[in-house]
Motif scaffolding. Structure first.
Motif, PDB file in Angstrom:
ATOM      1  N   SER A  85       1.229  77.024 -16.506  1.00  0.00           N
ATOM      2  CA  SER A  85       0.645  76.558 -17.941  1.00  0.00           C
ATOM      3  C   SER A  85      -0.417  75.209 -17.756  1.00  0.00           C
ATOM      4  O   SER A  85      -0.664  74.893 -16.749  1.00  0.00           O
ATOM      5  N   GLU A  86      -1.058  75.125 -18.926  1.00  0.00           N
ATOM      6  CA  GLU A  86      -2.136  74.189 -18.979  1.00  0.00           C
ATOM      7  C   GLU A  86      -1.462  72.754 -18.655  1.00  0.00           C
ATOM      8  O   GLU A  86      -1.989  71.795 -17.819  1.00  0.00           O
ATOM      9  N   TRP A 137      -3.123  68.004 -11.676  1.00  0.00           N
ATOM     10  CA  TRP A 137      -4.413  67.049 -11.315  1.00  0.00           C
ATOM     11  C   TRP A 137      -4.169  65.598 -11.306  1.00  0.00           C
ATOM     12  O   TRP A 137      -4.826  64.823 -10.548  1.00  0.00           O
ATOM     13  N   ARG A 138      -3.120  65.136 -12.417  1.00  0.00           N
ATOM     14  CA  ARG A 138      -2.797  63.651 -12.518  1.00  0.00           C
ATOM     15  C   ARG A 138      -2.278  63.380 -11.023  1.00  0.00           C
ATOM     16  O   ARG A 138      -2.719  62.201 -10.768  1.00  0.00           O
ATOM     17  N   GLU A 171      -9.968  58.932 -14.120  1.00  0.00           N
ATOM     18  CA  GLU A 171      -9.519  60.329 -13.621  1.00  0.00           C
ATOM     19  C   GLU A 171      -9.594  61.516 -14.798  1.00  0.00           C
ATOM     20  O   GLU A 171      -9.607  62.559 -14.506  1.00  0.00           O
ATOM     21  N   GLY A 172      -9.738  61.060 -15.784  1.00  0.00           N
ATOM     22  CA  GLY A 172     -10.033  61.832 -17.116  1.00  0.00           C
ATOM     23  C   GLY A 172      -8.760  62.919 -17.591  1.00  0.00           C
ATOM     24  O   GLY A 172      -9.172  63.869 -18.610  1.00  0.00           O
ATOM     25  N   THR A 173      -7.623  62.969 -16.991  1.00  0.00           N
ATOM     26  CA  THR A 173      -6.800  63.984 -17.429  1.00  0.00           C
ATOM     27  C   THR A 173      -6.138  63.628 -18.795  1.00  0.00           C
ATOM     28  O   THR A 173      -5.544  64.471 -19.865  1.00  0.00           O
ATOM     29  N   GLY A 174      -5.641  62.235 -18.777  1.00  0.00           N
ATOM     30  CA  GLY A 174      -5.076  61.801 -20.087  1.00  0.00           C
ATOM     31  C   GLY A 174      -3.506  62.270 -20.114  1.00  0.00           C
ATOM     32  O   GLY A 174      -2.790  62.142 -21.150  1.00  0.00           O
ATOM     33  N   HIS A 175      -3.021  62.760 -18.777  1.00  0.00           N
ATOM     34  CA  HIS A 175      -1.876  63.120 -18.981  1.00  0.00           C
ATOM     35  C   HIS A 175      -0.679  62.217 -18.445  1.00  0.00           C
ATOM     36  O   HIS A 175      -0.781  61.639 -17.400  1.00  0.00           O
ATOM     37  N   ARG A 201       7.852  58.198 -10.198  1.00  0.00           N
ATOM     38  CA  ARG A 201       8.307  57.707  -8.833  1.00  0.00           C
ATOM     39  C   ARG A 201       7.698  58.311  -7.701  1.00  0.00           C
ATOM     40  O   ARG A 201       7.206  57.658  -6.747  1.00  0.00           O
ATOM     41  N   LEU A 202       7.594  59.478  -7.893  1.00  0.00           N
ATOM     42  CA  LEU A 202       6.716  60.236  -6.851  1.00  0.00           C
ATOM     43  C   LEU A 202       5.200  59.818  -6.887  1.00  0.00           C
ATOM     44  O   LEU A 202       4.879  59.595  -5.598  1.00  0.00           O
ATOM     45  N   ASP A 203       4.677  59.466  -7.772  1.00  0.00           N
ATOM     46  CA  ASP A 203       3.300  58.928  -7.772  1.00  0.00           C
ATOM     47  C   ASP A 203       3.150  57.717  -7.058  1.00  0.00           C
ATOM     48  O   ASP A 203       2.246  57.603  -6.242  1.00  0.00           O
TER      49      ASP A 203
END
Length: 388
Positions: A2-3, A10-11, A20-24, A32-34
């Protein structure tokens, strides 16, 4: 995909920077993973993953929750290299949070001089856990391969039916072929020797304990312990840098062997091979495995002369450039080629292939041919002068 999932991935890859431009956005678990990824790969800090030591075991626990074991091991190594986190191994709480693997064992061996008290005991438990896991994986294949090779290397001239070596028996009786019956009369029967379980072969593992050979030291110690438990094989374990240490008496406990190793320092291969040569009493029944990257700090001409004498006397000698899963490290190609010209094949070997290698060596097979069959590139022979 899915999108939304595509943007999520990508985020996480791009790290959420202002451009980074995703805005997500990320949910709490992904945040926490990030943070776990960012602490390692976005940080310019040295010596820690945060402002205080307790963040290190917490980070180790986080990555174990978020990633499979193989990825965790990669991230642990990256943390040691990128953030200079070897200090994290000096605290028992941190050691208990680390996923044990061969690379970690190598690090603990190298750092044991700074470990003390409870930390040292925890380190031993970590090493024991890795050793036990490797023994469970590697012991039976090595035991079967070596025992099988010895059984077939010894000749039984009065075999029972189940012990007959048909190929050898047929070759020995070709002169008794009866044309009218179109068969061979087996006047001589040859079989696999299975009655004697005395020491039929001598194996010497001569291990370079320089820092680049750390993983090879771990695997060699385990294989040495397994072979030492086989009645048909007399096994000697020798480690060296500029000094030579015989650890044969400790072979019943590979953990004790590992904590006796002094990783790092110089290298005197000539001296180590000379010591091993002095312990050989049955050249025709001896296999000498030199495990080294062949960067000789001693007398190279002396090493080559000793190698020639050993091969001429009937010793089966092989130079393993590495015994690890990582393949061949940097090594002295000139010296490896000159050893190959003397009849000492040189190549790297993975732990999974080592049992078959030992079986081939015990049978006195052509080890270069064995390596080619196993998909291993042996160093080509070169008897010319050294160029560097």
């Amino acid at each position: 995909m899915s999108e939304t999932e595509r943007l999520r991935r990508w985020r996480l890859v791009l790290g959420g920077g202002p451009a980074e431009g995703t805005g997500h956005g990320l949910d709490e678990r992904d945040l926490r993973l990030d943070r776990a990824l960012g602490a390692l790969y976005d940080s310019d800090r040295k010596g820690g993953l945060g402002s205080s030591a307790p963040s290190v075991p917490r980070w180790l626990g986080d990555i174990r929750d978020y990633f499979p074991a193989a990825v965790v091991q990669v991230m642990q190594r990256d943390a040691l290299d990128r953030l200079d986190l070897k200090r994290m191994l000096t605290e028992p709480e941190m050691l208990e949070a680390v996923v044990p693997d061969v690379a970690l064992v190598s690090t603990l061996i190298a750092m044991r001089g700074v470990l003390s008290g409870r930390t040292k005991e925890t380190a031993r438990l970590v090493v024991r856990k890795v050793v036990d896991a490797l023994l469970a994986k590697l012991e039976e294949p090595l035991r079967q391969a070596v025992n099988g090779a010895i059984d077939r290397a010894s000749v039984n001239r009065r075999p029972r039916h189940a012990e007959i070596d048909w190929n050898r028996t047929i070759r020995a009786n070709l002169r008794h072929y009866q044309a009218e019956y179109r068969t061979i009369i087996p006047e001589t029967r040859l079989g696999h020797g299975r009655k004697s379980r005395g020491s039929l072969k001598d194996v010497i593992l001569c291990i370079d304990q320089s820092g680049s050979m750390a993983n090879s030291v771990v695997y060699s110690s385990i294989f040495g312990a397994v072979m030492a438990s086989l009645p048909a094989v007399s096994t000697r374990l020798v480690v060296f840098d500029t000094e030579v240490v015989d650890l044969t008496d400790d072979l019943d406990d590979p953990v004790e062997v590992l904590f006796s190793v002094q990783l790092g320092g110089g290298t005197d291969i000539n001296r180590a091979v000379g010591y091993c040569a002095s312990r050989i009493t049955r050249p025709e029944d001896t296999v000498l495995v030199l495990i080294s990257d062949l960067y000789e700090g001693g007398v190279e001409a002396g090493l080559l002369a000793q190698a020639q004498r050993l091969v001429t006397s009937g010793v089966q000698v092989v130079a393993l450039l590495a015994l690890s899963d990582e393949g061949a490290p940097a090594y002295d190609r000139s010296l490896a080629a000159r050893l190959a010209a003397l009849g000492v094949p040189a190549f790297a070997c993975t732990p999974d292939l080592f049992p078959d290698l030992m079986a081939a060596a015990i049978r006195k097979a052509d080890l270069e041919a064995w390596a080619a069959t196993a998909g291993i590139a042996a160093v080509p022979a070169d008897s010319g002068p050294r160029t560097g």
